[in-house]
Design an enzyme around this catalytic site. Structure first.
Site, PDB file in Angstrom:
ATOM      1  N   ASP A  10      -0.135 -19.852   6.240  1.00  0.00           N
ATOM      2  CA  ASP A  10      -0.184 -18.487   6.767  1.00  0.00           C
ATOM      3  C   ASP A  10      -1.601 -17.928   6.673  1.00  0.00           C
ATOM      4  O   ASP A  10      -2.215 -17.963   5.598  1.00  0.00           O
ATOM      5  CB  ASP A  10       0.772 -17.600   5.951  1.00  0.00           C
ATOM      6  CG  ASP A  10       1.806 -16.908   6.795  1.00  0.00           C
ATOM      7  OD1 ASP A  10       1.689 -16.925   8.020  1.00  0.00           O
ATOM      8  OD2 ASP A  10       2.748 -16.335   6.218  1.00  0.00           O
ATOM      9  N   SER A  60       1.550 -12.856  11.025  1.00  0.00           N
ATOM     10  CA  SER A  60       2.506 -13.820  10.487  1.00  0.00           C
ATOM     11  C   SER A  60       3.875 -13.709  11.154  1.00  0.00           C
ATOM     12  O   SER A  60       4.495 -14.715  11.500  1.00  0.00           O
ATOM     13  CB  SER A  60       2.652 -13.616   8.975  1.00  0.00           C
ATOM     14  OG  SER A  60       3.586 -14.518   8.436  1.00  0.00           O
ATOM     15  N   ARG A 152      -5.077  -2.532   5.901  1.00  0.00           N
ATOM     16  CA  ARG A 152      -4.747  -3.962   5.802  1.00  0.00           C
ATOM     17  C   ARG A 152      -4.846  -4.620   7.170  1.00  0.00           C
ATOM     18  O   ARG A 152      -5.415  -5.693   7.304  1.00  0.00           O
ATOM     19  CB  ARG A 152      -3.336  -4.112   5.222  1.00  0.00           C
ATOM     20  CG  ARG A 152      -2.856  -5.550   5.055  1.00  0.00           C
ATOM     21  CD  ARG A 152      -1.449  -5.548   4.470  1.00  0.00           C
ATOM     22  NE  ARG A 152      -0.857  -6.883   4.474  1.00  0.00           N
ATOM     23  CZ  ARG A 152      -0.820  -7.703   3.441  1.00  0.00           C
ATOM     24  NH1 ARG A 152      -1.363  -7.335   2.298  1.00  0.00           N
ATOM     25  NH2 ARG A 152      -0.241  -8.888   3.531  1.00  0.00           N
ATOM     26  N   ASP A 153      -4.287  -3.965   8.187  1.00  0.00           N
ATOM     27  CA  ASP A 153      -4.342  -4.491   9.549  1.00  0.00           C
ATOM     28  C   ASP A 153      -5.440  -3.811  10.364  1.00  0.00           C
ATOM     29  O   ASP A 153      -5.511  -3.976  11.588  1.00  0.00           O
ATOM     30  CB  ASP A 153      -2.993  -4.283  10.247  1.00  0.00           C
ATOM     31  CG  ASP A 153      -1.874  -5.045   9.552  1.00  0.00           C
ATOM     32  OD1 ASP A 153      -2.157  -6.143   9.042  1.00  0.00           O
ATOM     33  OD2 ASP A 153      -0.737  -4.540   9.511  1.00  0.00           O
ATOM     34  N   ARG A 182       0.152   2.208   2.316  1.00  0.00           N
ATOM     35  CA  ARG A 182       1.247   1.271   2.593  1.00  0.00           C
ATOM     36  C   ARG A 182       1.638   0.456   1.362  1.00  0.00           C
ATOM     37  O   ARG A 182       2.734  -0.090   1.309  1.00  0.00           O
ATOM     38  CB  ARG A 182       0.866   0.344   3.741  1.00  0.00           C
ATOM     39  CG  ARG A 182      -0.323  -0.566   3.475  1.00  0.00           C
ATOM     40  CD  ARG A 182      -0.674  -1.410   4.677  1.00  0.00           C
ATOM     41  NE  ARG A 182       0.407  -2.351   4.999  1.00  0.00           N
ATOM     42  CZ  ARG A 182       0.501  -3.011   6.143  1.00  0.00           C
ATOM     43  NH1 ARG A 182      -0.414  -2.823   7.079  1.00  0.00           N
ATOM     44  NH2 ARG A 182       1.496  -3.849   6.358  1.00  0.00           N
ATOM     45  N   HIS A 395      -5.856 -10.683   2.733  1.00  0.00           N
ATOM     46  CA  HIS A 395      -5.724  -9.262   3.045  1.00  0.00           C
ATOM     47  C   HIS A 395      -6.250  -8.354   1.933  1.00  0.00           C
ATOM     48  O   HIS A 395      -6.461  -7.163   2.162  1.00  0.00           O
ATOM     49  CB  HIS A 395      -4.265  -8.920   3.343  1.00  0.00           C
ATOM     50  CG  HIS A 395      -3.869  -9.171   4.769  1.00  0.00           C
ATOM     51  ND1 HIS A 395      -4.475  -8.537   5.831  1.00  0.00           N
ATOM     52  CD2 HIS A 395      -2.921  -9.983   5.301  1.00  0.00           C
ATOM     53  CE1 HIS A 395      -3.916  -8.951   6.964  1.00  0.00           C
ATOM     54  NE2 HIS A 395      -2.996  -9.837   6.672  1.00  0.00           N
ATOM     55  N   HIS A 433      -1.631 -17.676  12.056  1.00  0.00           N
ATOM     56  CA  HIS A 433      -2.555 -16.668  12.596  1.00  0.00           C
ATOM     57  C   HIS A 433      -3.847 -16.745  11.794  1.00  0.00           C
ATOM     58  O   HIS A 433      -3.898 -17.382  10.734  1.00  0.00           O
ATOM     59  CB  HIS A 433      -1.955 -15.264  12.508  1.00  0.00           C
ATOM     60  CG  HIS A 433      -1.755 -14.768  11.097  1.00  0.00           C
ATOM     61  ND1 HIS A 433      -0.781 -15.271  10.264  1.00  0.00           N
ATOM     62  CD2 HIS A 433      -2.410 -13.819  10.367  1.00  0.00           C
ATOM     63  CE1 HIS A 433      -0.832 -14.649   9.098  1.00  0.00           C
ATOM     64  NE2 HIS A 433      -1.822 -13.771   9.125  1.00  0.00           N
TER      65      HIS A 433
END
Length: 500
Positions: A10, A60, A152-153, A182, A395, A433
């Site tokens: 991952d 993911s 994070r994203d 989050r 991350h 990914h």
């Protein structure tokens, strides 16, 4: 028929530039040897190749859904955008029910949303379109937006940018009520202590007063709390969730909302003490249909996925993954169906109980490896295993910890490959990914979001040749390699095996 072990790394992207690239700099001698000595190719895992907007990172959840489906699928990022733009949206049964609830009870609407353009769990454009729909419907109830900050994203320190972006959509009835990272609001590791902290903010108003949002967030940053870890903050417009209020979950990714969602819809919830008055809970997509069916949109139905098909053929299979992502993996490999994969043994390896995975970058990879070896010795026909380290540790933005995580995986690969050969397994290794391939960029900024890099695909069999492709090609390629007929749903998908 061949016995197959498929290993997903991952967050393992392939990028040539070595700067800030943990994958390139980890010195993964086992993986490098496998890559250099066996047929391999690169798979696109982002952008238009996998149905995402151009330049959009993969992730993911989508990666596993593509690996399992073996075909092009509708992703929720673009599908939700399209659905919210359609004029027929106003006739949606559940949305109409939500409007009716608001008009009858004259109560407040609370929107819980991950506010960013990361596109993995949500997108800020969806919130904008939804707020416009409420205006078109002449909703005059108070609308309280509970912002979940990302980090994070997307960029680690960017929530104020996104707050500025939605400010034109705010007015005397539509307001930002709270902000929380989050880490608490969207915990998916079954750490209910974190979920409880966010729940107590929403229902009891337990949080830090943030009369000046920008100033308070800057103070968090000064204490090295990035957006992901911002503690519960109450704005000057804060209002807690009360009896008969409506709550709308705006994220489209299911798994990181389940804990919070269940605390609001499950009368038998046992994670912590819950509010026992009636509230009306809605979501964009199904989160737990056994308890609540107030979802505005339905998931696309994907049948005859790789694992489902293998079970239908009567083959014995096992799935192995850590507890931090096992639910997500099974859900997405199974095409987004909740019932699980029939006739499949699931081995859940408990993830370490730490605040952040960079504190234990090896996670529980050794136990994952031991379980894979045990399953090979049990002679399963098909084994699917996942190592989450590159994604989970990547991350955090901790470069050295990500290096350590990858080195731990590499040690495990060595032990696994040796046993696979002894037990006559053919091994396939791929990524889901990109992430660990960029932890630091050329400006020396820490990168926590995913990348658009392709991922590896290796078959440890020197008799085959492979072509480059994308993640949709994986399932039919595996079936073809196993000498199994490809189901009609995957027939149109190109296989990676080069024709002899």
């Amino acid at each position: 028929m061949k016995k197959i072990l498929t290993i997903v790394l991952d967050g393992f992207g392939m990028r040539e530039d070595i700067y800030g690239n943990a994958v390139k700099n980890a010195g993964m001698t086992n993986f490098i040897s496998i890559w250099n000595n066996y047929p391999h190719c690169l798979l696109k895992s982002s952008g238009k190749a996998v149905g995402l907007p151009d330049g959009q990172c993969g992730n993911s959840a989508l990666g596993h859904k593509l690996i399992g489906s073996g075909r092009s699928i509708n992703n929720k990022l673009t599908t939700t955008l399209d659905n919210l733009k359609k004029t027929t949206f106003k006739n949606n049964i559940v949305f109409t029910k939500l409007l009716k609830d608001l008009r009858q009870d004259k109560k407040n609407l609370h929107i819980i949303t991950l506010l960013s353009d990361g596109g993995v769990s949500s997108h800020i454009d969806h919130l904008k379109l939804m707020l416009n729909e409420f205006k078109k419907a002449n909703v005059r109830n108070n609308i309280y937006i509970h912002v979940v900050s990302d980090g994070r994203d997307c960029d680690k320190y960017s929530v104020t940018k996104y707050i500025d972006e939605i400010t034109p959509f705010l007015d005397e009835t539509t307001k930002i009520a709270s902000i929380c990272g989050r880490y608490y609001a969207l915990d998916y590791t079954k750490d209910y202590k974190r979920t409880k902290i966010y729940y107590k903010l929403l229902f009891d108003g337990e949080g830090i007063e943030a009369l000046d949002i920008n100033r308070t967030i800057k103070l968090c940053y000064s204490k090295k709390l990035s957006d992901e870890y911002i503690p519960p903050l109450k704005t000057s417009n804060f209002s807690n969730i009360k009896k008969n209020d409506a709550v709308l979950f705006m994220n489209y990714e299911k798994n990181n909302q389940v804990q919070l969602y269940n605390s609001m819809v499950d009368d038998l919830f046992s994670g912590f003490n819950i509010y026992n008055e009636k509230i009306n809970v809605y979501s964009l997509y199904p989160i737990n249909k056994e308890l609540n069916k107030n979802n505005i949109f339905e998931n696309s139905k994907i049948d005859h996925t790789l694992n489902e098909y293998i079970s239908e053929l009567g083959l014995q299979q096992a799935i192995i993954a850590e507890s931090c992502n096992i639910d997500k993996i099974i859900y997405n490999l199974n095409g987004g169906k909740d019932e699980g994969i029939k006739s499949c043994d699931i081995y859940t390896i408990e993830s370490p109980k730490v605040d952040n995975y960079d504190l234990k970058p090896e996670m529980n990879s050794l136990t994952v490896a031991k379980t894979i070896i045990d399953c090979m010795e049990k002679d399963y026909d098909f084994i699917f295993a996942n190592f989450p380290n590159a994604s989970e540790v990547g991350h955090t933005g901790n470069y050295q910890a990500t290096i350590n995580a990858l080195q731990a995986i590499d040690v495990c690969l060595g032990k696994i490959i040796e046993t696979a050969q002894e037990n006559f397994y053919k091994v396939i290794i791929l990524g889901s990914h990109g992430k660990a391939d960029t932890i630091i960029d050329r400006n020396n900024s820490i990168i926590t979001r995913n990348t658009t890099s392709p991922v590896p695909f290796v078959i440890m069999d020197k008799k085959v040749k492979l072509n480059n492709g994308n993640l949709t090609n994986v399932a039919p390629t595996i079936l073809k390699y196993m000498d199994i007929a490809i189901p009609k749903e995957m027939k149109k998908t190109e296989i990676l095996l080069e024709k002899k």
